[in-house]
Scaffold this motif. Sequence first.
Motif: not given
Length: 244
Positions: A107-125, A133-135
Motif C-alpha cells: 500500500g505504499l505510494k512512495q519509497v526510497d530504494v537502496l540496492g547493493f551489488s545485484i540489488g543495485g541493478m534491481v533498484a535501478q529497474e 514510486l521512487v523518491r
Amino acid sequence: MIWNPTKDRAGAMTQHAHQTAPTQFVEVNGIRFAYRRFGKANGVPLVFNQHYLGTMDYWDPAVTDGLARDREVILFNNAGVSSSSGTVPTTFEHMGANAIAFIKALGLKQVDVLGFSIGGMVAQEITLQAPDLVRTLIVDGTGPRGGQGMEALTQAAGRLFGAAYDPPEHVWLAVKFSPSAAGQAAGREFLKRNASSAGGPRSRGERQGVARPGRSDGQVGRPAKGVLRLSEDDQTANTRRERQ
C-alpha cells in the motif's frame, strides 16, 4: 542492537529492531513475499534490495538499526529467494517488476530504494519502471547493464564465490573483508552483529540461509544469470519459523 519501545518525536511507537522484527508475508501476483518492517513508521520508508547470495538477514544490523532510528526500514526477499515463494527471474527487468509489485502490495505510494551489488541493478529497474514510486535511488557496489567488463565475474570473484566455506557464512569474510588480521577481525565482528546469540530473539534455525546460485555459468550481466536460489534443504530450514 535491540532497543525497548520508545516514543519518537511524532509520537509513533518504535517496537522492533533488525533482530526482533517479525517476518511478515504479503501475496501478490501469486508470489508470497517475506519481509520485515521496523523503525519510525512516519515518513517515506527505505526499501533494501539485497546482494548476490544474500537474504534479508544479511544486512548489517549496525546499518539497518542506525537508519531505523530516524525512519522506517523495509527488508524483503524477492521472488524465489529463501522464504519468499515463486522462482527467481532470469532478467533484472523481471526482478524489478516483482519488487514493484511487492512495494505496491504494502500500500505504499512512495519509497526510497537502496540496492547493493545485484540489488543495485534491481533498484535501478524499480526506478526506471516506476519513477513516480521512487523518491530517492541509492546504489552501492553495483553498475549499469552493459557496463564495460560487467558481463562476467572476474577471476578473483570466481575464486571467492566458487570456494567452499564451513560454515557457509564465512564466505563474507573472504568476499567483504581483506585477508589481513585487521580485516578478518572486522569481518568476524560483522558476523557477530549479523547472527543472533544462542539466547537471542532470532535463533539460527529461524534465520534466512545463505542463498545459493541457481546457475553456475558465472554471468551477472544480461540477462541476469547466476541469480539467487536456495537448495531444497535450505528452503526447508528457512520455513521452520513460519510453520510454528
